[in-house]
Scaffold this active site. Sequence first.
Site, PDB file in Angstrom:
ATOM      1  N   GLY A  12      85.870 149.019 119.510  1.00  0.00           N
ATOM      2  CA  GLY A  12      86.364 149.224 120.710  1.00  0.00           C
ATOM      3  C   GLY A  12      85.349 149.893 121.429  1.00  0.00           C
ATOM      4  O   GLY A  12      85.973 150.828 122.037  1.00  0.00           O
ATOM      5  N   SER A  13      84.024 149.618 121.468  1.00  0.00           N
ATOM      6  CA  SER A  13      83.201 150.125 122.626  1.00  0.00           C
ATOM      7  C   SER A  13      84.232 150.387 124.731  1.00  0.00           C
ATOM      8  O   SER A  13      83.567 151.047 125.195  1.00  0.00           O
ATOM      9  CB  SER A  13      81.993 149.166 122.477  1.00  0.00           C
ATOM     10  OG  SER A  13      81.818 148.008 123.216  1.00  0.00           O
ATOM     11  N   ASN A  14      84.676 149.474 124.828  1.00  0.00           N
ATOM     12  CA  ASN A  14      85.954 148.758 126.123  1.00  0.00           C
ATOM     13  C   ASN A  14      86.273 150.220 126.208  1.00  0.00           C
ATOM     14  O   ASN A  14      85.998 151.057 126.993  1.00  0.00           O
ATOM     15  CB  ASN A  14      86.109 147.311 126.409  1.00  0.00           C
ATOM     16  CG  ASN A  14      85.419 146.946 126.252  1.00  0.00           C
ATOM     17  OD1 ASN A  14      84.336 146.506 127.917  1.00  0.00           O
ATOM     18  ND2 ASN A  14      84.779 145.369 125.890  1.00  0.00           N
ATOM     19  N   MET A  90      92.632 141.309 119.127  1.00  0.00           N
ATOM     20  CA  MET A  90      92.624 139.944 119.253  1.00  0.00           C
ATOM     21  C   MET A  90      93.507 139.185 118.390  1.00  0.00           C
ATOM     22  O   MET A  90      93.370 137.875 117.864  1.00  0.00           O
ATOM     23  CB  MET A  90      91.338 139.804 118.231  1.00  0.00           C
ATOM     24  CG  MET A  90      89.385 139.487 118.127  1.00  0.00           C
ATOM     25  SD  MET A  90      89.099 139.616 119.688  1.00  0.00           S
ATOM     26  CE  MET A  90      87.489 139.493 120.466  1.00  0.00           C
ATOM     27  N   LEU A  92      97.154 136.633 120.561  1.00  0.00           N
ATOM     28  CA  LEU A  92      98.084 136.136 121.296  1.00  0.00           C
ATOM     29  C   LEU A  92      98.958 137.049 121.559  1.00  0.00           C
ATOM     30  O   LEU A  92     100.091 137.135 120.577  1.00  0.00           O
ATOM     31  CB  LEU A  92      98.124 135.133 121.480  1.00  0.00           C
ATOM     32  CG  LEU A  92      97.055 133.665 121.876  1.00  0.00           C
ATOM     33  CD1 LEU A  92      97.591 132.140 121.704  1.00  0.00           C
ATOM     34  CD2 LEU A  92      96.909 134.135 123.352  1.00  0.00           C
ATOM     35  N   ASN A 107      93.192 142.227 131.047  1.00  0.00           N
ATOM     36  CA  ASN A 107      92.081 141.498 129.787  1.00  0.00           C
ATOM     37  C   ASN A 107      90.809 141.260 129.592  1.00  0.00           C
ATOM     38  O   ASN A 107      90.534 141.224 131.073  1.00  0.00           O
ATOM     39  CB  ASN A 107      93.156 140.353 128.764  1.00  0.00           C
ATOM     40  CG  ASN A 107      92.103 139.563 128.309  1.00  0.00           C
ATOM     41  OD1 ASN A 107      91.711 140.924 126.881  1.00  0.00           O
ATOM     42  ND2 ASN A 107      91.377 138.686 127.586  1.00  0.00           N
ATOM     43  N   HIS A 109      87.413 139.195 128.988  1.00  0.00           N
ATOM     44  CA  HIS A 109      87.263 138.078 128.593  1.00  0.00           C
ATOM     45  C   HIS A 109      85.398 138.624 128.581  1.00  0.00           C
ATOM     46  O   HIS A 109      84.905 137.962 129.849  1.00  0.00           O
ATOM     47  CB  HIS A 109      87.512 136.699 129.384  1.00  0.00           C
ATOM     48  CG  HIS A 109      87.141 136.146 128.385  1.00  0.00           C
ATOM     49  ND1 HIS A 109      87.450 135.526 126.445  1.00  0.00           N
ATOM     50  CD2 HIS A 109      86.251 134.683 128.328  1.00  0.00           C
ATOM     51  CE1 HIS A 109      86.911 134.435 126.707  1.00  0.00           C
ATOM     52  NE2 HIS A 109      86.123 133.978 127.896  1.00  0.00           N
TER      53      HIS A 109
HETATM   54  C1  GAR Z   1      84.362 142.243 124.050  1.00  0.00           C
HETATM   55  O1  GAR Z   1      83.048 141.871 124.040  1.00  0.00           O
HETATM   56  C2  GAR Z   1      85.405 141.848 124.896  1.00  0.00           C
HETATM   57  O2  GAR Z   1      85.339 140.814 126.212  1.00  0.00           O
HETATM   58  C3  GAR Z   1      85.662 140.283 123.498  1.00  0.00           C
HETATM   59  O3  GAR Z   1      85.490 141.300 122.403  1.00  0.00           O
HETATM   60  C4  GAR Z   1      84.840 142.006 122.693  1.00  0.00           C
HETATM   61  C5  GAR Z   1      85.221 143.744 122.004  1.00  0.00           C
HETATM   62  O4  GAR Z   1      84.264 144.814 121.744  1.00  0.00           O
HETATM   63  N1  GAR Z   1      87.272 139.955 123.859  1.00  0.00           N
HETATM   64  C6  GAR Z   1      87.166 138.805 123.873  1.00  0.00           C
HETATM   65  O5  GAR Z   1      86.927 137.844 123.327  1.00  0.00           O
HETATM   66  C7  GAR Z   1      89.446 138.318 123.845  1.00  0.00           C
HETATM   67  N2  GAR Z   1      89.059 136.313 123.656  1.00  0.00           N
HETATM   68  P1  GAR Z   1      85.164 146.139 121.422  1.00  0.00           P
HETATM   69  O6  GAR Z   1      85.979 146.043 120.476  1.00  0.00           O
HETATM   70  O7  GAR Z   1      83.558 146.487 121.453  1.00  0.00           O
HETATM   71  O8  GAR Z   1      85.439 146.710 123.199  1.00  0.00           O
END
Ligand code: GAR
Length: 202
Positions: A12-14, A90, A92, A107, A109
């Site tokens: 969840g850093s995003n 994660m 679809l 999303n 990526h």
């Molecule tokens: C992020 O790097 C995002 O781009 C990726 O998962 C990570 C989640 O990080 N998403 C994918 O690969 C989707 N195909 P987070 O949980 O720290 O936000």
Amino acid sequence: MKRIAVFASGFGSNLQALLEYEKNNKLSGKIVLVFSNNIDAYALRRAEKSSIKTICFSPSDFTSRNAFDKAIIEMLENEQIDLVVLAGYMLLAGKALVSKYKNRMINIHPALLPAFKGTHGIRDAYNYGVKVTGVTVHFIDEGLDSGPVIIQEPVTVNQHDTIEMLEEKIHTAEHRLYPLAVKYFCQDRLKIVGRKVIIEGI
Ligand code: GAR
């Protein structure tokens, strides 16, 4: 003010970057719900710390994938969600959800699409030996990582970078880019013309 749901399966850093952007009054939208398919997702703890409503259920709680998707749509309708932000989600998105939230679900990526689609964008780009990879924010369509691109940012892979170093650079770019893309959506500045996304006012 647009009502936003963030979907996250992990760290969840995003989500955190979005919450901080919102705290600084820059998002032009309100994160009202964090959904996860994974009860252990740290993203849920982050949401709780920010007093955001959390909901968690997974396909295994239902008799079919359709029933799971129906529950998601119901949840989004109950919360009157305008924008679904997938942030490390994660699973679809099912067909019904994609069609219901067409042009209203985005999303992030960790690669420059259409290269290195799928769940291991950073690792796949690193192992391929590309010199430049990056980050893509895009609308969700029926395909895998195939919807119209909103913004992209390149990230250079230096020859002595370890995968951890690359991951860090990608995440830094993500945390800068995603809040911007969400803001553009919330300000109604994204116009989709065929496959192209025009950002008004930049
Ligand atoms: C992020 O790097 C995002 O781009 C990726 O998962 C990570 C989640 O990080 N998403 C994918 O690969 C989707 N195909 P987070 O949980 O720290 O936000």
